[in-house]
Every structure is written in C-alpha cells, then in structure tokens.
Design a protein around this motif. Structure first.
Motif: not given
Length: 475
Positions: A25-29, A170-183
């Motif tokens: 995640a940090f590498l992709y970030q 990918l979604l762990s590495a960037v700003m996106n509203n999918d992250a909270v939706t997946i959680l």
C-alpha cells in the motif's frame, strides 16, 4: 459463532499477510503520483470544499460534460457522492491545512493557497487514512471467515486473498470514498452472518444493522443495492424476538437508515430532480440500452458480454497495471519511438492463472452442490453462505445495470464490487477446497498467495517502468 486461539506460527503467517498489505500500500502510494488515483482530485476537492465553504457541494450545468457531476467552484468537488467519507476526513484537512485551498486555480478564489510542500504532506496523510480503513476491512474479513471455519489455512486464504488483491491495494493507497464503503460493507456482512448463526436476537441487533446500513447509504449510493439484504436480516431478527417486540424491530431496522442517509437523497432529488446521482452518458449511444425492452435485443447480449469481459479483468486490479492494451503500445511508440513491454507478459500470465483458478473454483462449487443435493440438508451455515453469494450478486447486478443503461465505462468498474470482496473470497476458496483433499489445502493457499504476491511485484514494475513514464507528470 466460533472462537479460536491462534498459535505462534499462525500469528506469524497472518502478520506476514498484513505486513505485505501495508508494504505494498505504501509502495503504491509512493508510485502513484498525487492526483492520479481514480477520481482523486475530485475526492480531494470534496474534502477541501467542506472546510472552505462549510456546505455540501452543488452540481454545475447538467449539460456540461465536466461540471454536471462536480461543483463549478474551485476545488471542484465531486458533488454526486454522499458525504460520509469526506465528513470523516475534512477535520484532518482542516487541522493540517486550515482554510487554505489546494488547487491550480486558487488565485480565482478568496482563499489563501496551500504551499506545495504542505500540499504533498496533507495528501499523503489523507491517502494513509485509506490504508487505516483497509486494515479495518481486513479485520471484518477475518471475522467473516472465522464464522464459517476455524481452519487456519481457510482463514489465511480468505484474508490473504483480499489483502494482496491489487485492486484492494490500490484503494488502500489513494484518496477515495470506496475505502469507507468497503469497510462498512464488510461490517454489515459480518453483522448479517452473525445474526444468521446466532440463536438469539434483540432490539439492539436491529439498531446495529440499521445504523451500519444507513452509514453505507451515506457513503456511496451503489450500497443501496443491498436493500434486499437489509430486509432479509430484519426479517431474521423479527422472527427471533417475541411478538411484542417484532413491530419495534421492523421499525427500528428500517427507520434508522432512512433517517441516517435518506435526507441526502431527498436533498439530491429536490435540487436536481433525480435519485440516480450520475447522469446518462451521451457520447457513445451505441454502447448503451435506452429502455428495458431492449434487454431482449441482440445488443443486450453484446453489451452484457462486453460487461462480463471487463469485470473479469477489472476485479483483480486496475486493468492497465497488468494487461498491456494496444493503445498503450501505440502511445509508447509515439512518445519514445521504441517498443517496450516492462513486466506485462509476466503479469498477464499470472492473471490467466488466477482466471483458471476461478474457473476451477466454479467446478468445485458444482461438485459441492451435487454433494449437497444428495443429502439436501440445509443448515444456518448454508443460509449465511447464501447471503454472501447474494451480496456479491446484487452488486454485480447493480454494476451491470449501470453499465448497460447509464455509463458504458462501468464495464471495467471492478472496484465497485469490492464492498463484497470478502464474499467473493468466500466463493473462491469454498470452490477450490471442494476440489482438493484437505491435506493439499496448505499448498494451494500458499500457491495462490504467491501468485498474488508476484502479480503485485509485476504491477510495481509496470507502474514504475511503463505507466508513469508514459502518462504521469509526477508532482
């Protein structure tokens, strides 16, 4: 629900999976330039908008190809999304940046611009919040897996599959509203499965289920496709309580989400006259159906085939991370005058291996279904599994409808299925475990995780050696 104590070896195995997720995640970030995540500038703009204007964004001209979905004022927030993710992160922006704007057109506003060095720091912090949400998701994925079996290799397979899936990373590495939706999606699925397997129910169960579903609806509109699951779990809870409480359970479970997220959809309808946030795409009419009656036409079959092909690719990751498209080859030759493939031959092979394993899982499910049919014994575990199948199926059906009737670009929208990626991992491993004897399960899990690890390594190479030089102007 089952309880389990981990051995030292099992703790080490799971820790390695989590460590791998954090490292990638940090590498992709670091590899993905700021602003190059999916719709990342608009998500970042929404976070800023709440601090700068102290109000929700408004949409621009509905006939404009760009402003129809975003606020025309800098920083151009993507106003079609419910606000939960942005409300959660806006205090972080306010703490680190104050009421300063981070946008190329800052001079057109009354706000003080954010210095570039501070901008980079703020965006990195906001991106890292996605990683924290992803780690929370993995916790509930693990609890989902343990609801079905305490076998270590089953747990490692399910958690490792999700943790090392390139698209989830990918979604762990960037700003996106999918992250909270997946959680929230996995928290909701865990509550649903727990309710199925629990012998008791109470009003507090209805409150929890209704609250999480309401927050889901406040995170992303596509989550409303799970309304049948909410109705089903409400019925389960109501059936388990005494008749006096039954009506209260139904009211609480359904009224709570209506109050939590319903106001946003009422507001959206009052402002724009529609419930569906995204307007219909008009640039490629040949790629859309225009009425339900066209579902019986040849075009429906053609477009459904296009959709399924895209989903098969995009569920695993951002497609251009691991598949080299003809337009990429042409663009590289035009820019650099030399051919280049980076690690694409390797990553495409790994993708095909994962597809073959998915087909094998399907065969495994056919075998399991045949075995069950001979006994025809339905247990609560079967019900819980059926709910997970329904969760993935409902999101797939919603994405299919969106792709065929609203926007053809949804055909490679595998990330919209990730709120149920734990359910897909359940299907994947249940199918494969139905094919192989138990003594080979450890080798199978390690083999799949090795493929995913290698696929991520290949994606890193493709990003750094091909996509970034070709498309990204590093900020």
């Amino acid at each position: 629900m089952k309880t389990w104590t981990l051995t030292t070896t099992e703790v080490v195995g799971l820790s390695l999976v989590l460590a791998g997720h954090i490292v990638f995640a940090f590498l992709y970030q670091w590899l993905i330039p700021l602003g190059y995540g999916p719709d990342e500038p608009r998500h970042y703009g929404y976070i800023q908008h709440l601090i700068l204007y102290k109000a929700l964004p408004r949409l621009g001209d509905p006939s404009h190809p760009y402003y129809c979905h975003i606020d025309p004022r800098p920083p151009h927030a993507i106003g079609i999304h419910p606000p939960l993710y942005y409300v959660l992160l806006s205090p972080v922006y306010g703490l680190l940046a104050g009421r300063r704007i981070d946008h190329p057109n800052a001079a057109q506003t009354l706000f003080e611009p954010l210095p570039p060095s501070r901008s980079h720091f703020v965006q990195r912090v906001l991106r890292t919040c996605s990683l924290l949400m992803a780690l929370g998701t993995l916790l509930f994925v693990a609890r989902l897996a343990l609801a079905f079996s305490c076998d270590f290799w089953w747990l490692l397979g399910v958690v490792g599959f999700v943790a090392w899936l390139p698209h989830f990373l990918l979604l762990s590495a960037v700003m996106n509203n999918d992250a909270v939706t997946i959680l929230l999606g996995h928290l909701f699925l865990w509550l649903l499965v727990r309710q199925v397997l629990s012998p008791d129910a109470s009003l507090s169960d209805a409150v929890r289920v209704g609250t999480i579903f309401g927050l889901l609806g406040l995170a992303k509109a596509s989550a409303l496709s799970w309304l049948p699951l909410l109705l089903a779990v409400t019925w389960l809870i109501a059936r388990q309580v005494n008749p006096v409480q039954r009506f209260k359970v139904i009211v609480i479970a359904l009224l709570t989400p209506a109050l939590l997220c319903g106001w946003w959809y009422v507001r959206f309808y009052a402002l724009y006259g529609r419930i569906m946030p995204i307007v219909k795409w008009t640039e490629n009419p040949e790629l859309l159906l225009h009425s339900p009656m066209e579902l019986f036409s040849a075009d429906a079959g053609r477009l459904t085939g296009r959709f399924l092909t895209g989903v098969v690719r995009s569920l695993w990751g951002q497609v251009d991370w691991f598949l080299l498209k003809p337009e990429h080859i042409a663009a590289w030759r035009q820019k650099f005058r030399t051919p280049k493939e980076a690690a694409y031959p390797f990553t495409e092979l790994l993708w095909w291996l994962l597809l073959l394993l998915t087909l094998a899982a399907f065969v495994g499910w056919l075998i399991r279904t045949g075995q069950w049919w001979r006994e025809r014994k339905w247990t609560p575990l079967h019900t819980a599994g059926a709910f997970l199948v329904a969760a993935f199926g409902l999101l797939l059906l919603a994405l299919w409808h969106y792709t065929l009737f609203t926007h053809p670009g949804g055909y490679e929208g595998g990330r919209y299925l990730l709120p149920s990626i734990g359910a897909f991992a359940f299907l994947f491993w249940q199918g494969l475990f139905g094919l192989v004897p138990s003594r080979f399960r450890s080798a199978l899990v390690l083999a799949v995780l090795t493929i995913l690890l290698a696929l991520n390594v290949g994606c890193v190479v493709n990003l750094s050696e091909f996509l970034n030089p070709l498309y990204a102007s590093v900020k």
